[in-house]
Design an enzyme around this catalytic site. Sequence first.
Site, mmCIF file in Angstrom:
data_model
loop_
_atom_site.group_PDB
_atom_site.id
_atom_site.type_symbol
_atom_site.label_atom_id
_atom_site.label_comp_id
_atom_site.label_asym_id
_atom_site.label_seq_id
_atom_site.Cartn_x
_atom_site.Cartn_y
_atom_site.Cartn_z
ATOM 1 N N TRP A 102 0.877 -1.090 0.186
ATOM 2 C CA TRP A 102 0.038 -0.045 0.042
ATOM 3 C C TRP A 102 0.866 1.233 -0.153
ATOM 4 C CZ3 TRP A 102 -4.368 -0.656 -1.931
ATOM 5 C CH2 TRP A 102 -5.124 -1.862 -2.052
ATOM 6 N N ASP A 172 -1.176 6.410 6.675
ATOM 7 C CA ASP A 172 -2.448 5.584 6.078
ATOM 8 C C ASP A 172 -2.775 4.399 7.107
ATOM 9 O OD1 ASP A 172 -4.242 3.687 4.677
ATOM 10 O OD2 ASP A 172 -2.583 3.355 3.004
ATOM 11 N N LYS A 196 -12.363 -1.550 7.442
ATOM 12 C CA LYS A 196 -11.810 -2.653 8.025
ATOM 13 C C LYS A 196 -12.209 -2.413 9.680
ATOM 14 C CE LYS A 196 -8.456 -2.090 4.550
ATOM 15 N NZ LYS A 196 -8.814 -3.433 3.814
HETATM 16 N N1 PMP Z 1 -4.183 1.482 2.132
HETATM 17 C C1 PMP Z 1 -4.393 0.118 2.927
HETATM 18 C C2 PMP Z 1 -3.630 0.157 4.197
HETATM 19 C C3 PMP Z 1 -5.520 -0.489 2.566
HETATM 20 O O1 PMP Z 1 -5.514 -1.864 3.165
HETATM 21 C C4 PMP Z 1 -6.099 -0.492 1.449
HETATM 22 C C5 PMP Z 1 -7.350 -1.320 1.029
HETATM 23 N N2 PMP Z 1 -7.273 -2.592 1.480
HETATM 24 C C6 PMP Z 1 -5.931 0.743 0.824
HETATM 25 C C7 PMP Z 1 -5.379 1.758 1.197
HETATM 26 C C8 PMP Z 1 -6.921 0.884 -0.470
HETATM 27 O O2 PMP Z 1 -8.257 1.247 -0.126
HETATM 28 P P1 PMP Z 1 -9.319 1.489 -1.098
HETATM 29 O O3 PMP Z 1 -9.430 0.322 -1.655
HETATM 30 O O4 PMP Z 1 -10.637 1.799 -0.272
HETATM 31 O O5 PMP Z 1 -8.958 2.462 -1.863
#
Ligand code: PMP
Length: 361
Positions: A102, A172, A196
């Site tokens: 991520w 994040d 989550k």
């Molecule tokens: N950052 C993290 C730490 C994530 O776990 C996720 C999704 N699993 C995201 C960003 C991306 O999120 P989204 O799909 O809601 O854009």
Amino acid sequence: MTRAFNFSAGPATLPESVLRQAQEEMLEWRGVGASVVEISHRSAEFIALAAETEADLRRLLSIPDNYAVLFTAGGATTQQALLPLNFASPGQRADYVLTGHWGKTAVKQARPYVDVNVAADGEVDGYHDIPPRAEWKLSDDAAYVHITANETIHGVEFRDIPDVGNVPLVADFSSSIASEPLDVSRFGLIYAGAQKNLGPVGISVMIVRRDLLERAGQPRADIFDYRSHAARDSMLNTPPTWNWYLLGLTVKWMLAEGGVTEFASRNAAKSAAVYEAIDGSGGFYRNEIAPAARSRMNIPFFLPDDTLTSRFLTESREAGLLALKGHKALGGLRASLYNAMPLAGAQGLAGFMRDFQQRHG
Ligand code: PMP
């Protein structure tokens, strides 16, 4: 079918009491004669719900007054692009510390707008640890330093907030927000997709230090401007009202259960149960993350071969343990243990793992 223990990484399990309340209120909410999804976001009732949710979240996370709280449509990925647009001038440097997948998406979203400096990258050792702070190559003039507090796929979690001096730290927290007490004042911006620990997909939370909202940033449409969202209480356009409502119920549930201190101890106990099953297996199960950086929220683990992995998935599903398949980037298995996962679920998984090993090890 009864409700199983759901280890999905997100969208993820929600507290049963939240789902029941939503079910009860589906047709008629708070005496308004309609469902919460059927009324205007400008109605007095919805505005009250929005204000109540913000107040509850501020209480849950002890958010200081000099931080604005924004609720926006879309996921964390959108925020990864809006971040440089709002807080960096065109082509300005921004530092990114990568500890998994991520962090890399954050870089990808930011690259069109800033001069990305990857200050440290754990990929050299397969994202099994957090690069030591002393080795980070931070820039003096960075607009911000970005970290991923918990890497949902790789299972790597910051257990201490790094010191990055006077440059705003942006984190994040999509997969670990509200999982333990947090000193918000150490951050310039915390962002999290809700799906989550906070509720349903479709809404994100931004906790932003108000002075950063004064930054000029880059030319952008009003709808991409955090300042405009803050000025209009996150109602610049029609917000995802149903998601906001479910998030509000989830936050109330966390407060009623004892807040983040209580969840910190539950999450420690849950993750310990699963890590013990892995570490006590004599190598049958493997998790290769450095112990100090092991995630409490997402535990990737691996069996000796793919045949055993698919057998594990079939048998665990039959035992009422859902969604243990690992992310496709890594394969193997993954258990996500968010706040709404009870201790009995983690213990049930650990027991199943021991039993599976006895039968197939
Ligand atoms: N950052 C993290 C730490 C994530 O776990 C996720 C999704 N699993 C995201 C960003 C991306 O999120 P989204 O799909 O809601 O854009």
